[in-house]
Design an enzyme around this catalytic site. Sequence first.
Site, PDB file in Angstrom:
ATOM      1  N   PRO A 160      57.708  44.727  39.373  1.00  0.00           N
ATOM      2  CA  PRO A 160      57.311  43.593  38.522  1.00  0.00           C
ATOM      3  C   PRO A 160      56.696  43.975  37.180  1.00  0.00           C
ATOM      4  CG  PRO A 160      55.649  43.940  40.189  1.00  0.00           C
ATOM      5  CD  PRO A 160      56.733  44.935  40.482  1.00  0.00           C
ATOM      6  N   GLY A 161      56.573  45.284  36.877  1.00  0.00           N
ATOM      7  CA  GLY A 161      56.231  45.668  35.517  1.00  0.00           C
ATOM      8  C   GLY A 161      54.910  46.372  35.295  1.00  0.00           C
ATOM      9  N   ASP A 164      60.189  55.267  39.577  1.00  0.00           N
ATOM     10  CA  ASP A 164      59.467  54.842  40.778  1.00  0.00           C
ATOM     11  C   ASP A 164      60.501  54.295  41.761  1.00  0.00           C
ATOM     12  OD1 ASP A 164      56.893  54.378  42.109  1.00  0.00           O
ATOM     13  OD2 ASP A 164      57.426  52.264  41.957  1.00  0.00           O
ATOM     14  N   CYS A 209      55.522  54.907  46.680  1.00  0.00           N
ATOM     15  CA  CYS A 209      54.300  54.376  47.305  1.00  0.00           C
ATOM     16  C   CYS A 209      54.353  54.641  48.807  1.00  0.00           C
ATOM     17  CB  CYS A 209      54.125  52.888  47.016  1.00  0.00           C
ATOM     18  SG  CYS A 209      55.465  51.827  47.610  1.00  0.00           S
TER      19      CYS A 209
END
Length: 429
Positions: A261-262, A326, A378
């Site tokens: 989402p940025g 990511d 993550c």
Amino acid sequence: MATAREVAVRALMGVFQDGGYSNLVLDGALERTGLPPRDRAFCAALFYGVVERRLTLEYILACRCGTPIKKLDAPVREILYCGLYQLLYMSSVPERAVVHEAVALTRALGRGSAAGLVNGVLRGFLRDGKRLEVPKDKLRASEVAYSVPGPLIQLWRKGYGDPVAREILEGSLTRAPVFIRVNTLRTTADDLGARLEREGVKAARVSCAPAALALENPGDLAALSSFQEGLFHVQDLSSQLCAAAAEARPGMRVLDVCAAPGGKTFTAAQGMDNQGEILARDLYPHRLGLVEEGAGRLGLSCVRTLPGDALVFQPELGQFDRVLCDVVCSGFGILRRKPEIRYKPLKTIDGIWEIQYNILNTSSQYCKDGGRVVYSTCTLNPRENQQVVEQFLAARPEFRLVGPMVTRFPGQDGGDGFFWAVLEKERHP
């Protein structure tokens, strides 16, 4: 009107019977109800608590129920889990009310024939002093204590050693803090902290990240005028540190290959003083709307978006000084935020590292000589982290590792479990 407990039970069935994502299922369920704020908070606490402690509750129920758990109707099973969770972990709820409401809910959901079973299991648990018999097998005991499946516990023990594995397990049951990243183009951490205090939110500085603030019981952040004025964005501390490791500077071209989402895009743009260009990409065009909305609110005019598959190289995009990579991962570093991830069978992630390697390899082709790629996940799984980087470096000798690979564990300064590595491409004479 449905009660908070009924909404929680139906949402639990939406996750464990229908395969929905916990946050999406609960948000949708609450949106359809007219529950007042206090009941909504109770429903959320009960729902996420049962998701998080499911293996513990399953073990207790198996020890106390004459009927095999798998043969129980799904609503009855979830009602029992909710009742046991309240008795064990929600001391503010009167025990008598827990039993009464569970029996009433059994009848309300058309399972009146099971009312006696529900009443008997919960009252029997109370009569025995809510005693929990610890399994003799050490691995099984850890499963019950931390509500984490044995294969995942073994993966952590093998990858990080017993002491760190225990730290991860304990961290998985802590409450995930809320971190924000100060929009340094518009304010300072001290000024924003004072502003948040006036808006009723307690904020604390974070020593390892000068532009980060940790919030205590923040409530609905989107309703704050400071949020609407673009003075901050929500981003976990580990993610902020990862983005900062890219060292994006004014005038650079930066590519974020999996941006939505940025959060990392916004942090990098502020590091660039909004000078240069950040191209934010994502496979799903609708998710880029989140990036565009956030960039607009924060006043980041250097950000532009473009849909695209990170596995497909597009040379027409040109070369970049920094590439943020990511990648999709198993998510074992964010169990506090998405507790159902802990129950994901390890076989479902077989081969994910091949996708991760291919994304990294493709993304590296956008890196100019002397530029850097930041690979991150993550998750807490060496096969998805260090081993992907090592495989890449063996195949691409023109890249070198800058500094050590970084693994952050839950509870380390409060941030999520996270991994990143900074890779620099050699300069040609």
